[in-house]
Design an enzyme around this catalytic site. Structure first.
Site, short mmCIF file in Angstrom:
data_model
loop_
_atom_site.label_atom_id
_atom_site.label_comp_id
_atom_site.label_asym_id
_atom_site.label_seq_id
_atom_site.Cartn_x
_atom_site.Cartn_y
_atom_site.Cartn_z
N LYS A 30 37.68 -24.09 -21.83
CA LYS A 30 38.82 -24.23 -22.72
C LYS A 30 38.39 -24.05 -24.18
CE LYS A 30 42.05 -27.61 -22.09
NZ LYS A 30 43.43 -27.13 -22.23
N ARG A 100 41.23 -33.43 -25.02
CA ARG A 100 41.20 -32.91 -23.64
C ARG A 100 39.78 -32.56 -23.23
NH1 ARG A 100 46.79 -30.27 -22.93
NH2 ARG A 100 47.39 -30.02 -25.09
N GLY A 109 43.02 -31.00 -13.48
CA GLY A 109 43.54 -32.33 -13.17
C GLY A 109 42.49 -33.36 -12.80
N MET A 111 39.89 -34.48 -14.74
CA MET A 111 39.44 -35.36 -15.82
C MET A 111 40.62 -35.77 -16.70
SD MET A 111 35.78 -33.75 -16.77
CE MET A 111 36.30 -32.07 -16.67
N ARG A 356 42.82 -18.66 -19.84
CA ARG A 356 41.65 -18.62 -18.94
C ARG A 356 41.93 -17.59 -17.86
NH1 ARG A 356 42.74 -24.55 -16.29
NH2 ARG A 356 44.86 -24.12 -15.67
N HIS A 472 29.26 -25.49 19.99
CA HIS A 472 29.56 -24.34 20.85
C HIS A 472 30.92 -23.75 20.52
CE1 HIS A 472 31.04 -22.43 24.57
NE2 HIS A 472 29.82 -21.93 24.58
N ARG A 578 23.94 -11.95 22.79
CA ARG A 578 23.43 -13.11 23.54
C ARG A 578 23.76 -12.90 25.02
NH1 ARG A 578 25.73 -16.12 18.69
NH2 ARG A 578 24.12 -17.56 17.98
N ARG A 634 19.27 -9.55 23.22
CA ARG A 634 18.35 -10.68 23.39
C ARG A 634 18.30 -11.08 24.86
NH1 ARG A 634 19.57 -16.25 20.52
NH2 ARG A 634 21.02 -16.50 22.26
N GLU A 762 12.44 -18.32 15.19
CA GLU A 762 13.33 -19.48 15.12
C GLU A 762 12.57 -20.80 15.30
OE1 GLU A 762 16.47 -18.82 18.04
OE2 GLU A 762 15.09 -17.81 19.37
N SER A 781 13.84 -11.06 13.96
CA SER A 781 15.21 -11.44 13.58
C SER A 781 15.19 -12.95 13.41
CB SER A 781 16.18 -11.02 14.69
OG SER A 781 17.46 -11.44 14.33
N GLY A 783 16.31 -16.39 13.53
CA GLY A 783 17.32 -17.21 14.19
C GLY A 783 17.41 -18.52 13.45
N THR A 784 18.19 -18.50 12.38
CA THR A 784 18.16 -19.64 11.47
C THR A 784 18.92 -20.86 11.99
OG1 THR A 784 19.85 -18.42 10.29
CG2 THR A 784 17.64 -18.43 9.33
N ASN A 785 19.65 -20.68 13.09
CA ASN A 785 20.26 -21.89 13.68
C ASN A 785 19.15 -22.77 14.23
OD1 ASN A 785 22.71 -20.62 13.21
ND2 ASN A 785 22.88 -19.83 15.29
N ASP A 786 18.32 -22.17 15.07
CA ASP A 786 17.22 -22.95 15.63
C ASP A 786 16.15 -23.24 14.59
OD1 ASP A 786 17.62 -23.73 18.36
OD2 ASP A 786 17.76 -21.60 18.83
N CYS A 848 20.00 -13.38 12.22
CA CYS A 848 21.15 -13.39 13.12
C CYS A 848 21.68 -14.81 13.37
CB CYS A 848 20.81 -12.71 14.45
SG CYS A 848 19.55 -13.58 15.38
N TYR A 868 18.62 -6.23 7.18
CA TYR A 868 20.03 -6.41 7.55
C TYR A 868 20.36 -7.89 7.78
CZ TYR A 868 18.46 -7.12 12.38
OH TYR A 868 17.85 -7.61 13.48
C1 PEP Z 1 19.57 -18.91 16.19
O1 PEP Z 1 18.91 -19.81 16.69
O2 PEP Z 1 19.73 -18.79 14.97
C2 PEP Z 1 20.25 -17.92 17.04
C3 PEP Z 1 20.89 -16.90 16.50
O3 PEP Z 1 20.23 -18.14 18.37
P1 PEP Z 1 21.24 -19.12 19.11
O4 PEP Z 1 22.27 -19.57 18.14
O5 PEP Z 1 21.80 -18.37 20.24
O6 PEP Z 1 20.31 -20.23 19.53
MG MG Z 2 18.38 -19.67 18.77
#
Ligand code: PEP
Ligand code: MG
Length: 892
Positions: A30, A100, A109, A111, A356, A472, A578, A634, A762, A781, A783-786, A848, A868
Site C-alpha cells: 500500500k 492502516r 482484512g 490486520m 494494487r 491411497h 505402477r 515400474r 526412494e 527416478s 520416488g520422493t513419496n518413499d 515421480c 523431467y
Molecule cells: C514414490 O515412492 O515416490 C513413488 C512414486 O512410488 P509409490 O508412491 O508407488 O510408492
Molecule cells: Mg515408492
C-alpha cells in the site's frame, strides 16, 4: 546500515514522494503504491509510511520502537500538516488521519485500521463548522470512538452496538440515517462513558496520544492470530513485518457531491477488458464493504446490462468519472497489470486511496495475461509468470458454479480437485454396479485400498473419513482426475446400515451429494456446475510456457484412459507406470492370489502364466497411445499382503481355482503377514525372492514392445524401472534377470528389445551410494513419496493423523508429502544427482513422487538439473507452467 542512520519514515503527497513502488519490501504494498501514485502527480491525500523495518525492530526489541522514531514522526507530522493545510488537534482547522497496515503481500482484512483519528470534543466542533455539516462531524466522531476503542483499547464492538441499539429502540429509530447531529452527540457521550467503564483510562483526547496508540495496535496486529494463520496459509514469512500508513482523511460522506468506491480496471472474474466497479454517494469506504446500502455501478454500460435503475457514476458525476477513467488507463499502463483501485470523492474532488494488482480468478488471470501480451503491454514470458500454476486446476475440471446454492455437509482435505455430484454408495462393487446401470455415484469409504480401484474408477468422486493427502484414495484419485475429499473426520460411516452421519444428519445410500475436491467440501444434494474451457487463451499460454521450460513433463499413469488424458494434457512420456495397479481387476485378482499363495516356483509360474497375457495387453495399449514417447514401467512394488485374500469368500475362490485346501491357503496368508509392511517385503525385495514375477513382467513388456513395433512401425521407448533399491547388488542381481529375459525374447521374436534399465531412488541409502547404484542404472527416478517417508521416518499412510499439529505449531512449514522438503530430502536428491553423474555422466534423471506436480518442488527440480518431472495426468499442465516459470526465473 547502522540503526541511527536508518530512515524510518517515507512521506508522500503534494506531487512528490520519498519512495516509489520499487520499495515494496520496505514500504509495504500500500505504502509503495501510494508513493508511486503521488510521484506520478495523481491526487493522493498526503501522508507518510512507517517502514516494515520499524515493525521488525519493534518485535526484535520486545515491542519497543527504535531510537529517533519519535523525532521522525514529529517532523513527518509537521510536513503532513503543511501539505494538507490543516493542523493535528487544531479545533479551528483539524487534520484527521487514517492509520492502516500494509504488508509486502496483501493480507486483506487480517490486520487493524483506524479512521478519523484526531477527533476529540474540540476538533469535532471544528470539523462541524468547517464542513458545515454537524451531523457528519459527530457521526464521524462516534465511528472513531468505536473503531479506536475496539482496535486499540480492546473494548468490544458489542458494547457500542448495544448502546446504539438501545438508543434507537427508545427513540423509535430504525435506521442510522434517521439520527440527527444531536442524537450522535448523545451517542458520543454515552460511548465515552462506556470506554471509561470498560477500560482503565478514559478515551484519549490528545491526537498525538491517539496516534501512538493506533500505531501500537496496527504493528501489534501483525502478530494477531488471524494474521498468523493467513501468513501460514499463504507462505508469507513472519519476518517481513508490516508497514503503517498515516494519511490525511478525505471524506466521501460530506454530502451529495461526495462518494466512495472501488474499481477493477478489468473484470476480475472473467478477465474482460472493461472497468468493473461500484460506488456509493455520501458514504465512507466501510459502507461499501458493509453492504448496508446497495452500491451503484461505475459505468453506464454495466448498469444497462444489469437492468439497474440507479444512475451509474458515469451518469451521476460525469466530470469526475471522466478523470477517474483516464486514471484507470494510466495506472494500468504504468503498472502493466490489472489494478484494484479505491477512491473517494470529497465535495467534487477526486482522491485515490489505493491501487494494487487486482486479485482474479484463474480464468481472468489467463485472459488478462494473454490479452496484455497480445497488446504488447507485457512479454510472453511475463504472461507465463502471471498465472499461478496451481490455479489451473480450476480450469481443468468442472467446478461448482460460484452463484449456485449449497448446503454444506462436511469438510475434509482437498485431495483431488474438481467437483461432481452423484448418489452415495459405500462399496466399490456397489459403485461399479450402479455406474454400469447408468447412475452417477460418489464412493464414500472410511479409507480405500487397491481392491477398491474398480469402484473408484466408476465413481464421479470419492470421499473418505480417514487418511491424508498421500493416502491411497488421494493419490489414486488425483491420478484419475477424480475429485476427492479425504479425511473428513466428522463423518461416521456405517457401511452395514448403508448410511453415514455428520453431526446428527443422516445420509442414506442412494441420496445425492456434491463433492468439491478443490476446497474439501461435501454438500447435500446436487449443486450447479460449470464446465472447463481448454482451447483459446489456455492453449496459447501453454504454448508460450512450453517454449520457455527446460524440464520435460511426463505422467504417472497406467490405465489407457489416464494415459490418453495425460497425453491430451501434453505429457511427453510416462514417468511411472505402477504395474501393481494393473493386478487388481476382478478377473485378474484370483490368478494373482494363486501366484502369491503358491508354495513353490512351479505353482507360481503356473499362476504367472495366467497373468502374463493381461500384462502384455495392458502394455500394448499404453505403447500404442504413447507412440514414440518414453514409457517408464515400474516392476511390481507393493507388499504382497495387499494382494492377500481378506474374506473367507476370497479364500474359497482361490481354493476352487487352485484345488488347494482352504486351511492351507489361510496358513500361507498368515505366514505372509507383516508387522511393518512399508519397510517389509516389497519393491525389489519381492523381485529378489520371487524373480519369476519380475521375469514375467519383463517378458510382457518386451513382447508388447515387439508387437506394437510390428503393428505401427514405431518402436516404443521402454524404460524398465526397479523399485525400492537400497544397495547396488540388488539392482545388479535383478538387471541380470531382466537382461536374460530380453535375450530369451530375442530368440523367440527375432527382434532384440531395446530398453533402458534404471531404478527408483526412494531410500536414503540408495541416494548416498548413488555412484555405486549408477553402475547398473541408466536412469534414476526419485520416488520422493518413499524418500520422504524414509528420510523423516514418517509413515505416509498414518502421518495425516498428527501432521496438522506440526503445521499448526510451525514445526513443519508444509506437509512434506505435498511439497518437497528441499533442505533434507532435497539434499539427498542433490547428493544422488552428483554421485550418479560421477559414475555415469549422461544418466537420465527424473522425479515421480507426488512432488512432481507441486510447483515449488518443480522449481527445485529445475534448479537441480533433473531432466523431467512426472505427475498425475491432471497436474501435467500445472507442471508445464511451473517448469516454464522456474526456467524464466532462473534466467532473470
Ligand atoms: C514414490 O515412492 O515416490 C513413488 C512414486 O512410488 P509409490 O508412491 O508407488 O510408492
Ligand atoms: Mg515408492
Amino acid at each position: 546500515m547502522s540503526g541511527s542512520k536508518r530512515k524510518w519514515i517515507y512521506a508522500f503527497g503534494g506531487g512528490s514522494a520519498d519512495g516509489d513502488s520499487s520499495l515494496k519490501n520496505l514500504l509495504g504494498g500500500k505504502g509503495a503504491n501510494l508513493a508511486e501514485m503521488a510521484s506520478l502527480g495523481l491526487p493522493v491525500p498526503p501522508g507518510f509510511t512507517l517502514t516494515t523495518e520499524v515493525c521488525t525492530a519493534y518485535y526484535d526489541n520486545d515491542r519497543t520502537y527504535p531510537d529517533g522514531l519519535t523525532a521522525e514522526i514529529d517532523s513527518a507530522l509537521a510536513e503532513l500538516e503543511e501539505k494538507a493545510g490543516k493542523k493535528f488537534g487544531d479545533p479551528s482547522n483539524p487534520l484527521l488521519v487514517s492509520v492502516r497496515s500494509g504488508a509486502r503481500a496483501s493480507m486483506p482484512g487480517m490486520m487493524d485500521t483506524v479512521l478519523n483519528l484526531g477527533l476529540n470534543d474540540e476538533t469535532a466542533e471544528g470539523l462541524a463548522i468547517l464542513s458545515g455539516d454537524r451531523r457528519f462531524a459527530f457521526d464521524s466522531y462516534r465511528r472513531f470512538i468505536q473503531m479506536y476503542s475496539d482496535v486499540v483499547l480492546g473494548v468490544s464492538h458489542s458494547v457500542f452496538e448495544e448502546i446504539l441499539d438501545d438508543y434507537k429502540a427508545e427513540n423509535d429509530f430504525n435506521l442510522d440515517t434517521e439520527l440527527s447531529a444531536d442524537d450522535w452527540e448523545v451517542i458520543v457521550a454515552a460511548y465515552k462513558k462506556a470506554v471509561a467503564e470498560n477500560h482503565d483510562r478514559p478515551f484519549p483526547t490528545d491526537p498525538r496520544e491517539q496516534l501512538n496508540g493506533a500505531m501500537d495496535a496496527v504493528f501489534g496486529s501483525w502478530m494477531n492470530e488471524r494474521a498468523n494463520t493467513y501468513r501460514r496459509l499463504h507462505d508469507i514469512p513472519h519476518s517481513w513485518g508490516t508497514a503503517v500508513n498515516v494519511q490525511a482523511m478525505v471524506f466521501g460522506n460530506m454530502g451529495e457531491k461526495s462518494a466512495t468506491g472501488v474499481a477493477f480496471t478489468r473484470n476480475p472474474s472473467t478477465g474482460e477488458n472493461r472497468v468493473y466497479g461500484e460506488f456509493l454517494i455520501n458514504a465512507q469506504g466501510e459502507d461499501v464493504v458493509a453492504g448496508i446500502r446497495t452500491p451503484q455501478n461505475l459505468t453506464k454500460k454495466t448498469r444497462e446490462e444489469m437492468g439497474d435503475d440507479m444512475p451509474s457514476m458515469e451518469e451521476a458525476m460525469p466530470e469526475v468519472y471522466a478523470d477517474l477513467d483516464k486514471i484507470f488507463t494510466r495506472l494500468e499502463t504504468h503498472y502493466r497489470d490489472m489494478q484494484d483501485i479505491e477512491f473517494t470523492v470529497e465535495q467534487g474532488n477526486l482522491y485515490l486511496l489505493q491501487t494494487r494488482n487486482g486479485k482474479r480468478t484463474a480464468r481472468a488471470a489467463l485472459r488478462i495475461a494473454v490479452d496484455m501480451a497480445a497488446d504488447g503491454l507485457i512479454t510472453e514470458d511475463e504472461a507465463v509468470l502471471r498465472v499461478e500454476p496451481a490455479s489451473l486446476d480450476q480450469l481443468l475440471h468442472p467446478t461448482l458454479d460460484p452463484e449456485g446454492e449449497r448446503d454444506l455437509l462436511v469438510k475434509g482435505l482437498p485431495a483431488s480437485p474438481g467437483a461432481a455430484w452423484g448418489k452415495v454408495v459405500f462399496t466399490a462393487d456397489d459403485a461399479r454396479d450402479m455406474a454400469q446401470a447408468g447412475e452417477k455415484v460418489i464412493l464414500v469409504r472410511t479409507e480405500t485400498s487397491p481392491e477398491d480401484i474398480h469402484g473408484m474408477h466408476a465413481a464421479e468422486a470419492i470421499v473418505t473419513s480417514r487418511g491424508g493427502m498421500t493416502s491411497h484414495a488421494a493419490v489414486v484419485a488425483r491420478g484419475m482426475g477424480t475429485p476427492c475429499v479425504c479425511g473428513a473426520g466428522d463423518m461416521r460411516i456405517e457401511e452395514a446400515q448403508g448410511r453415514f452421519t455428520v453431526a446428527g444428519r443422516k445420509v442414506q445410500r442412494g441420496e445425492i451429494i456434491t463433492v468439491d475436491g478443490a476446497t474439501g467440501q461435501v454438500f447435500m444434494g446436487q449443486a450447479k456446475m460449470v464446465q472447463p474451457e481448454l482451447s483459446g487463451d489456455f492453449a496459447r499460454l501453454m504454448e508460450w510456457a512450453d517454449r520457455a521450460r527446460k524440464l520435460k513433463v511426463r505422467t504417472n499413469a497406467e490405465t489407457p484412459h489416464d494415459v490418453q488424458t495425460a497425453k491430451d494434457f501434453g505429457a511427453e512420456g510416462i514417468g511411472l507406470c505402477r504395474t501393481e495397479h494393473m493386478f487388481f481387476d476382478a478377473d485378474r485378482i484370483a490368478a494373482v492370489r494363486e501366484m502369491i499363495l503358491a508354495d513353490d516356483v512351479e505353482g507360481r509360474e503356473k499362476a504367472l502364466a495366467k497373468i502374463q497375457p493381461y500384462q502384455t495387453d495392458d502394455f500394448v495399449e499404453i505403447f500404442r497411445i504413447m507412440e514414440d514417447r518414453p514409457c517408464t514401467i515400474r516392476l511390481l512394488d507393493p507388499p504382497l499382503h495387499e494382494f492377500l485374500p481378506h474374506t473367507e469368500e476370497d479364500v474359497q475362490a482361490v481354493a476352487e481355482a487352485t484345488g488347494l485346501p482352504a486351511d492351507q491357503l489361510m496358513k500361507r496368508a498368515a505366514d505372509l503377514h507383516e508387522t511393518n509392511p512399508m519397510l517389509g517385503h516389497r519393491g525389489c525385495r519381492l523381485g529378489v525372492t520371487f524373480p519369476e514375477i519380475y521375469e514375467m513382467q519383463a517378458r510382457a513388456i518386451f513382447e508388447a514392445q515387439a508387437a506394437v513395433e510390428k503393428e505401427t512401425g514405431v518402436q516404443p521407448l521402454v524404460e524398465v524401472m526397479i523399485p525400492l533399491v537400497s544397495i547396488a547388488p540388488e539392482l545388479k542381481f535383478l538387471k541380470q534377470r531382466v537382461d536374460a529375459v530380453a535375450k530369451e525374447v530375442t530368440g523367440k521374436t527375432g527382434v532384440a528389445p531395446k530398453y533402458m534399465l534404471g531404478t527408483m531412488i526412494e531410500l536414503p541409502r540408495a541416494a548416498l551410494t548413488a555412484d555405486e547404484v549408477a553402475e547398473h542404472a541408466e536412469f534414476f527416478s526419485f520416488g520422493t513419496n518413499d524418500l520422504t517417508q524414509t528420510t523423516y521416518g514418517l509413515s505416509r499412510d498414518d502421518s495425516g493423523k498428527f501432521l496438522n499439529d506440526y503445521i499448526k505449531n510451525n514445526i513443519y512449514e508444509k506437509d512434506p508429502f505435498v511439497s518437497l522438503d528441499q533442505t533434507g530430502v532435497g539434499a539427498l536428491i542433490e547428493i544422488a544427482v552428483e554421485r550418479g553423474r560421477k559414475t555415469r555422466g549422461d544418466i537420465k534423471l527424473g522425479i515421480c513422487g507426488e512432488h512432481g506436480g507441486d510447483p515449488a518442488s518443480i522449481r527445485f527440480c529445475s534448479k537441480t538439473g533433473l531432466d523431467y518431472v512426472s505427475c498425475s495426468p491432471y497436474r501435467v499442465p500445472i507442471a508445464r507452467l511451473a517448469a516454464a516459470q522456474a526456467a524464466i526465473s532462473e534466467n532473470q
